[in-house]
Design an enzyme around this catalytic site. Structure first.
Site, PDB file in Angstrom:
ATOM      1  N   PRO A  61       0.825  -1.217   0.000  1.00 50.12           N
ATOM      2  CA  PRO A  61       0.000   0.000   0.000  1.00 50.12           C
ATOM      3  C   PRO A  61       0.855   1.261   0.000  1.00 50.12           C
ATOM      4  O   PRO A  61       1.809   1.369   0.779  1.00 50.12           O
ATOM      5  CB  PRO A  61      -0.803  -0.130   1.302  1.00 50.12           C
ATOM      6  CG  PRO A  61       0.009  -1.042   2.165  1.00 50.12           C
ATOM      7  CD  PRO A  61       0.675  -1.996   1.226  1.00 50.12           C
ATOM      8  N   ASP A 227      -7.601  -7.923   3.390  1.00 48.20           N
ATOM      9  CA  ASP A 227      -6.749  -8.663   4.328  1.00 48.20           C
ATOM     10  C   ASP A 227      -6.328  -7.800   5.509  1.00 48.20           C
ATOM     11  O   ASP A 227      -6.081  -8.314   6.602  1.00 48.20           O
ATOM     12  CB  ASP A 227      -5.511  -9.218   3.602  1.00 48.20           C
ATOM     13  CG  ASP A 227      -4.674  -8.130   2.947  1.00 48.20           C
ATOM     14  OD1 ASP A 227      -3.540  -7.907   3.388  1.00 48.20           O
ATOM     15  OD2 ASP A 227      -5.155  -7.513   1.974  1.00 48.20           O
ATOM     16  N   HIS A 250      -4.499 -13.129  -0.348  1.00 47.68           N
ATOM     17  CA  HIS A 250      -3.981 -12.456   0.852  1.00 47.68           C
ATOM     18  C   HIS A 250      -4.982 -12.573   1.991  1.00 47.68           C
ATOM     19  O   HIS A 250      -4.606 -12.805   3.145  1.00 47.68           O
ATOM     20  CB  HIS A 250      -3.710 -10.978   0.545  1.00 47.68           C
ATOM     21  CG  HIS A 250      -2.397 -10.731  -0.110  1.00 47.68           C
ATOM     22  ND1 HIS A 250      -1.747  -9.522  -0.039  1.00 47.68           N
ATOM     23  CD2 HIS A 250      -1.603 -11.526  -0.857  1.00 47.68           C
ATOM     24  CE1 HIS A 250      -0.610  -9.591  -0.704  1.00 47.68           C
ATOM     25  NE2 HIS A 250      -0.512 -10.796  -1.218  1.00 47.68           N
TER      26      HIS A 250
END
Length: 289
Positions: A61, A227, A250
């Site tokens: 991210p 996740d 994930h």
């Protein structure tokens, strides 16, 4: 390398304090936050994290996603964090620095997000840093805007283009972040990073297409948030339900680990070919603060 087994012997939870971590590469600051946050939330005092590495890295991210998409989701559980972005760092040099402040919580609340609603507004930003011209950011922003306008007629869309100041970033980098808010308060994100062999208009359009695909499933969180929600659901006090699109690998892995390390119970309720509800009965971890 080659390990097939991990044995974990948990110790007593320790108090907060100041901690630092440096990947010494463009390793993701966002992933460092994911690792540390649950522990910091259940420490006995405030925790300060001084993190160095890549703020906008591949296969992780972007820091912008962590603050603009993940943090609002975290706040639904009754927790949050404050941050100070000192410097951005990109592949391959890294060198970014972020400070995170986390106050402990007594307990996390369960959440219920099963109505995706309709898109209310979309905003975002495309950036360049270093020697890259701002024109690249403008192309990314424009291509994303065109794709989103076709998909969401009448919706307010605002994606700005800008160049990082030299003192605020290390090295060259470019990318785009897009955030959408729905009428039921859901926050969805999508992003992309510029690459030497990929045209900027492709980067912008792909980020827009990713967001459009998520919206079409009726999900309340995007695939990258799935996740990240699992550990919070597992720790919360009560039953949580979150509507998602296709369940990612994930997420399947995160659920497996959460069930292995705790007594949390998970159930995937199929809603359609590309729609599911993740249900979790959390352990209600209580912090003796």
């Amino acid at each position: 390398m080659g390990s097939t087994e991990v044995t974990f012997f948990p110790g007593d939870r320790r108090g907060g304090g100041e901690f630092s971590a440096d990947t010494q590469t463009a390793g993701s600051v966002g992933l460092l936050i994911q690792v540390a946050l649950p522990c910091a939330l259940f420490s006995t005092t405030t925790t300060i994290l001084q993190l160095r590495g890549g703020t906008n890295a591949e296969m992780a991210p972007q820091f912008d996603y962590t603050t603009e998409v993940f943090r609002p989701l975290l706040e639904r559980f009754g927790a949050t964090f404050d941050y100070k972005l000192l410097r951005r760092g990109y592949f391959p040099r890294g060198g970014g620095e972020v400070h995170i402040r986390v106050n402990p919580v007594r307990q996390l609340k369960p959440i219920k997000m099963i109505d995706g609603g309709k898109i209310l507004r979309i905003w975002g930003w495309a950036f360049v840093a270093g020697t890259l011209p701002i024109k690249l950011a403008s192309v990314m922003a424009d291509s994303a805007t065109v794709a989103l306008q076709r998909a969401f007629k009448g919706v307010e869309i605002n994606i700005e283009a800008y160049k990082e100041r030299e003192e605020d970033a290390v090295g060259n980098g470019s990318g785009i972040n897009i955030v959408a808010e729905t009428t039921t308060g859901c926050i969805l994100g999508a992003s992309g990073l510029g690459k030497r062999d990929v045209r900027p208009e492709q980067v912008g359009k792909q980020a827009a297409d990713d967001l459009i695909s998520t919206v079409e499933t009726g999900a309340c969180v995007d695939p990258h948030a799935q996740d990240q929600m699992v550990v919070l659901m597992a720790l919360a006090d009560g039953i949580s339900q979150v509507k998602v699109g296709p369940v990612t690998q994930h997420t399947e892995t995160a659920i497996y680990i959460a069930k292995s390390l705790s007594e949390a119970k998970f159930n995937i309720i199929k809603q359609g070919p590309n729609s599911n509800i993740i249900e979790c009965t959390g352990i209600g971890l209580l912090n003796p603060v």
